[in-house]
Design a protein around this motif. Structure first.
Motif, PDB file in Angstrom:
ATOM      1  N   MET A   1     -69.975 -39.186  20.801  1.00 39.34           N
ATOM      2  CA  MET A   1     -69.121 -38.565  21.781  1.00 39.34           C
ATOM      3  C   MET A   1     -67.804 -38.161  21.133  1.00 39.34           C
ATOM      4  SD  MET A   1     -69.655 -40.709  25.311  1.00 39.34           S
ATOM      5  CE  MET A   1     -70.337 -42.292  24.830  1.00 39.34           C
ATOM      6  N   THR A   2     -67.317 -37.018  21.531  1.00 37.76           N
ATOM      7  CA  THR A   2     -66.080 -36.471  20.991  1.00 37.76           C
ATOM      8  C   THR A   2     -64.905 -36.857  21.872  1.00 37.76           C
ATOM      9  OG1 THR A   2     -67.313 -34.578  20.163  1.00 37.76           O
ATOM     10  CG2 THR A   2     -64.944 -34.353  20.265  1.00 37.76           C
ATOM     11  N   ALA A   3     -63.835 -37.282  21.233  1.00 37.40           N
ATOM     12  CA  ALA A   3     -62.627 -37.636  21.980  1.00 37.40           C
ATOM     13  C   ALA A   3     -61.982 -36.377  22.537  1.00 37.40           C
ATOM     14  CB  ALA A   3     -61.650 -38.373  21.071  1.00 37.40           C
ATOM     15  N   ARG A   4     -61.498 -36.479  23.766  1.00 41.35           N
ATOM     16  CA  ARG A   4     -60.818 -35.380  24.432  1.00 41.35           C
ATOM     17  C   ARG A   4     -59.398 -35.824  24.779  1.00 41.35           C
ATOM     18  NH1 ARG A   4     -65.172 -33.145  23.410  1.00 41.35           N
ATOM     19  NH2 ARG A   4     -66.602 -32.194  24.870  1.00 41.35           N
ATOM     20  N   HIS A   5     -58.523 -34.827  24.909  1.00 41.75           N
ATOM     21  CA  HIS A   5     -57.109 -35.124  25.133  1.00 41.75           C
ATOM     22  C   HIS A   5     -56.476 -33.948  25.858  1.00 41.75           C
ATOM     23  CE1 HIS A   5     -53.036 -36.483  23.938  1.00 41.75           C
ATOM     24  NE2 HIS A   5     -52.791 -35.212  23.755  1.00 41.75           N
ATOM     25  N   THR A   6     -55.672 -34.228  26.849  1.00 40.09           N
ATOM     26  CA  THR A   6     -54.890 -33.181  27.520  1.00 40.09           C
ATOM     27  C   THR A   6     -53.619 -33.794  28.075  1.00 40.09           C
ATOM     28  OG1 THR A   6     -55.021 -31.299  29.037  1.00 40.09           O
ATOM     29  CG2 THR A   6     -55.934 -33.379  29.834  1.00 40.09           C
ATOM     30  N   VAL A   7     -52.610 -32.963  28.223  1.00 38.46           N
ATOM     31  CA  VAL A   7     -51.323 -33.393  28.785  1.00 38.46           C
ATOM     32  C   VAL A   7     -51.037 -32.536  30.013  1.00 38.46           C
ATOM     33  CG1 VAL A   7     -48.845 -33.650  28.393  1.00 38.46           C
ATOM     34  CG2 VAL A   7     -50.454 -34.087  26.526  1.00 38.46           C
ATOM     35  N   LEU A   8     -50.709 -33.202  31.117  1.00 35.31           N
ATOM     36  CA  LEU A   8     -50.357 -32.504  32.351  1.00 35.31           C
ATOM     37  C   LEU A   8     -48.901 -32.774  32.690  1.00 35.31           C
ATOM     38  CD1 LEU A   8     -53.347 -33.447  34.696  1.00 35.31           C
ATOM     39  CD2 LEU A   8     -53.001 -31.306  33.473  1.00 35.31           C
ATOM     40  N   PRO A   9     -48.134 -31.726  32.975  1.00 37.77           N
ATOM     41  CA  PRO A   9     -46.774 -31.964  33.486  1.00 37.77           C
ATOM     42  C   PRO A   9     -46.862 -32.318  34.968  1.00 37.77           C
ATOM     43  CG  PRO A   9     -47.201 -29.611  33.305  1.00 37.77           C
ATOM     44  CD  PRO A   9     -48.432 -30.317  32.772  1.00 37.77           C
ATOM     45  N   LEU A  10     -46.140 -33.327  35.365  1.00 39.03           N
ATOM     46  CA  LEU A  10     -46.049 -33.719  36.778  1.00 39.03           C
ATOM     47  C   LEU A  10     -44.565 -33.646  37.125  1.00 39.03           C
ATOM     48  CD1 LEU A  10     -48.470 -36.795  36.646  1.00 39.03           C
ATOM     49  CD2 LEU A  10     -48.972 -34.505  37.553  1.00 39.03           C
ATOM     50  N   PRO A  11     -44.113 -32.503  37.678  1.00 42.35           N
ATOM     51  CA  PRO A  11     -42.675 -32.285  37.874  1.00 42.35           C
ATOM     52  C   PRO A  11     -42.021 -33.124  38.967  1.00 42.35           C
ATOM     53  CG  PRO A  11     -43.943 -30.436  38.727  1.00 42.35           C
ATOM     54  CD  PRO A  11     -44.914 -31.341  38.031  1.00 42.35           C
ATOM     55  N   SER A  12     -42.836 -33.794  39.803  1.00 39.67           N
ATOM     56  CA  SER A  12     -42.255 -34.554  40.911  1.00 39.67           C
ATOM     57  C   SER A  12     -43.218 -35.654  41.346  1.00 39.67           C
ATOM     58  CB  SER A  12     -42.005 -33.623  42.094  1.00 39.67           C
ATOM     59  OG  SER A  12     -43.250 -33.154  42.601  1.00 39.67           O
ATOM     60  N   PRO A  13     -42.724 -36.627  42.132  1.00 35.55           N
ATOM     61  CA  PRO A  13     -43.628 -37.634  42.688  1.00 35.55           C
ATOM     62  C   PRO A  13     -44.716 -36.994  43.556  1.00 35.55           C
ATOM     63  CG  PRO A  13     -41.367 -38.390  42.863  1.00 35.55           C
ATOM     64  CD  PRO A  13     -41.304 -36.953  42.407  1.00 35.55           C
ATOM     65  N   GLU A  14     -44.385 -35.897  44.235  1.00 34.09           N
ATOM     66  CA  GLU A  14     -45.379 -35.200  45.060  1.00 34.09           C
ATOM     67  C   GLU A  14     -46.496 -34.622  44.189  1.00 34.09           C
ATOM     68  OE1 GLU A  14     -42.002 -34.633  45.242  1.00 34.09           O
ATOM     69  OE2 GLU A  14     -41.692 -35.795  47.082  1.00 34.09           O
ATOM     70  N   ALA A  15     -46.143 -34.100  43.016  1.00 37.00           N
ATOM     71  CA  ALA A  15     -47.158 -33.561  42.098  1.00 37.00           C
ATOM     72  C   ALA A  15     -48.051 -34.687  41.577  1.00 37.00           C
ATOM     73  CB  ALA A  15     -46.489 -32.827  40.938  1.00 37.00           C
ATOM     74  N   THR A  16     -47.456 -35.847  41.313  1.00 36.67           N
ATOM     75  CA  THR A  16     -48.244 -37.006  40.878  1.00 36.67           C
ATOM     76  C   THR A  16     -49.220 -37.411  41.973  1.00 36.67           C
ATOM     77  OG1 THR A  16     -46.453 -37.781  39.450  1.00 36.67           O
ATOM     78  CG2 THR A  16     -48.112 -39.413  40.105  1.00 36.67           C
ATOM     79  N   ALA A  17     -48.742 -37.477  43.210  1.00 37.06           N
ATOM     80  CA  ALA A  17     -49.603 -37.856  44.339  1.00 37.06           C
ATOM     81  C   ALA A  17     -50.706 -36.828  44.548  1.00 37.06           C
ATOM     82  CB  ALA A  17     -48.767 -38.005  45.608  1.00 37.06           C
ATOM     83  N   ALA A  18     -50.395 -35.556  44.410  1.00 38.80           N
ATOM     84  CA  ALA A  18     -51.400 -34.505  44.594  1.00 38.80           C
ATOM     85  C   ALA A  18     -52.489 -34.610  43.534  1.00 38.80           C
ATOM     86  CB  ALA A  18     -50.744 -33.123  44.555  1.00 38.80           C
ATOM     87  N   PHE A  19     -52.096 -34.866  42.282  1.00 36.23           N
ATOM     88  CA  PHE A  19     -53.098 -35.031  41.233  1.00 36.23           C
ATOM     89  C   PHE A  19     -53.962 -36.263  41.510  1.00 36.23           C
ATOM     90  CE2 PHE A  19     -54.420 -36.918  37.159  1.00 36.23           C
ATOM     91  CZ  PHE A  19     -55.355 -35.959  36.807  1.00 36.23           C
ATOM     92  N   ALA A  20     -53.352 -37.344  41.952  1.00 31.92           N
ATOM     93  CA  ALA A  20     -54.100 -38.562  42.279  1.00 31.92           C
ATOM     94  C   ALA A  20     -55.135 -38.287  43.365  1.00 31.92           C
ATOM     95  CB  ALA A  20     -53.142 -39.672  42.718  1.00 31.92           C
ATOM     96  N   ARG A  21     -54.751 -37.545  44.382  1.00 29.16           N
ATOM     97  CA  ARG A  21     -55.687 -37.209  45.466  1.00 29.16           C
ATOM     98  C   ARG A  21     -56.840 -36.347  44.946  1.00 29.16           C
ATOM     99  NH1 ARG A  21     -50.722 -36.653  48.208  1.00 29.16           N
ATOM    100  NH2 ARG A  21     -50.785 -34.381  47.951  1.00 29.16           N
ATOM    101  N   ARG A  22     -56.512 -35.373  44.095  1.00 29.85           N
ATOM    102  CA  ARG A  22     -57.564 -34.488  43.575  1.00 29.85           C
ATOM    103  C   ARG A  22     -58.570 -35.255  42.734  1.00 29.85           C
ATOM    104  NH1 ARG A  22     -53.155 -31.166  42.624  1.00 29.85           N
ATOM    105  NH2 ARG A  22     -53.298 -31.449  40.359  1.00 29.85           N
ATOM    106  N   ILE A  23     -58.097 -36.080  41.819  1.00 31.29           N
ATOM    107  CA  ILE A  23     -59.040 -36.810  40.956  1.00 31.29           C
ATOM    108  C   ILE A  23     -59.760 -37.892  41.757  1.00 31.29           C
ATOM    109  CG2 ILE A  23     -57.461 -38.543  40.009  1.00 31.29           C
ATOM    110  CD1 ILE A  23     -58.867 -38.027  37.301  1.00 31.29           C
ATOM    111  N   GLY A  24     -59.065 -38.493  42.711  1.00 35.14           N
ATOM    112  CA  GLY A  24     -59.681 -39.528  43.542  1.00 35.14           C
ATOM    113  C   GLY A  24     -60.888 -39.023  44.298  1.00 35.14           C
ATOM    114  N   SER A  25     -60.852 -37.764  44.707  1.00 38.14           N
ATOM    115  CA  SER A  25     -61.962 -37.212  45.490  1.00 38.14           C
ATOM    116  C   SER A  25     -63.266 -37.137  44.704  1.00 38.14           C
ATOM    117  CB  SER A  25     -61.589 -35.824  46.023  1.00 38.14           C
ATOM    118  OG  SER A  25     -61.515 -34.886  44.960  1.00 38.14           O
ATOM    119  N   GLY A  26     -63.200 -37.236  43.396  1.00 38.07           N
ATOM    120  CA  GLY A  26     -64.411 -37.171  42.585  1.00 38.07           C
ATOM    121  C   GLY A  26     -64.857 -38.495  41.989  1.00 38.07           C
ATOM    122  N   LEU A  27     -64.158 -39.584  42.313  1.00 39.03           N
ATOM    123  CA  LEU A  27     -64.491 -40.886  41.728  1.00 39.03           C
ATOM    124  C   LEU A  27     -65.676 -41.535  42.423  1.00 39.03           C
ATOM    125  CD1 LEU A  27     -60.936 -42.396  41.132  1.00 39.03           C
ATOM    126  CD2 LEU A  27     -62.445 -41.249  39.478  1.00 39.03           C
TER     127      LEU A  27
END
Length: 157
Positions: A1-27
């Motif tokens: 397996m190949t290692a993967r890496h990415t960086v996401l900017p999260l400009p605000s607590p709201e952006a962090t929460a939105a990303f959490a909700r998006r990834i959570g929907s696929g867990l």
């Protein structure tokens, strides 16, 4: 397996929460997210937002700093939120039952360095770091399991 890496900017607590909700929907049970970063970096805010997004009726989600583990029944299955900050090492993690939970539940683990050799190889690593502005964060994601490729492509955009 190949290692993967990415960086996401999260400009605000709201952006962090939105990303959490998006990834959570696929867990699903068996998924392990390892949350790293300094105190106040946004780990618990991310975890709280993700957990609440999977509840039928959102409720208070306390930090497990003192209880070590909080377990939730969610639409996606059982979810364990662990904070290993106060633990000495992997033996303490075994006593909590984390090794078994990695196979049967969705697991969000803060301070995963305490896991040492118990760290699941296919976990998604999320490292939170301060951004340029006070509330901004940079989220670095690392993984090797192909499972995360599709989930992140779908939910990280």
């Amino acid at each position: 397996m190949t290692a993967r890496h990415t960086v996401l900017p999260l400009p605000s607590p709201e952006a962090t929460a939105a990303f959490a909700r998006r990834i959570g929907s696929g867990l699903r049970p068996g998924d392990v997210l390892l949350l790293s970063g300094g105190i106040g970096a946004g780990k618990t805010h991310f975890a709280r937002s993700l957990i609440q997004s999977l509840m039928d009726v959102p409720e208070d989600v306390p930090s497990p700093t003192f209880t070590l583990v909080q377990v939730y029944d969610t639409r996606a299955g059982e979810l364990w939120h662990a904070d290993l900050y106060r633990l000495a090492g992997p033996d303490d993690c075994v006593e909590l039952g984390l090794a078994e939970a990695f196979d049967t539940a969705i697991c969000l683990v803060e301070w995963p360095d305490r896991l040492a050799d118990l760290t699941p190889a296919e976990a998604l690593h999320l490292n939170f770091a301060d951004g340029a502005d006070e509330d901004a964060r940079h989220l670095t994601l690392d993984w090797i399991a192909p499972r995360w490729d599709a989930l992140l492509a779908e939910h990280a955009a």
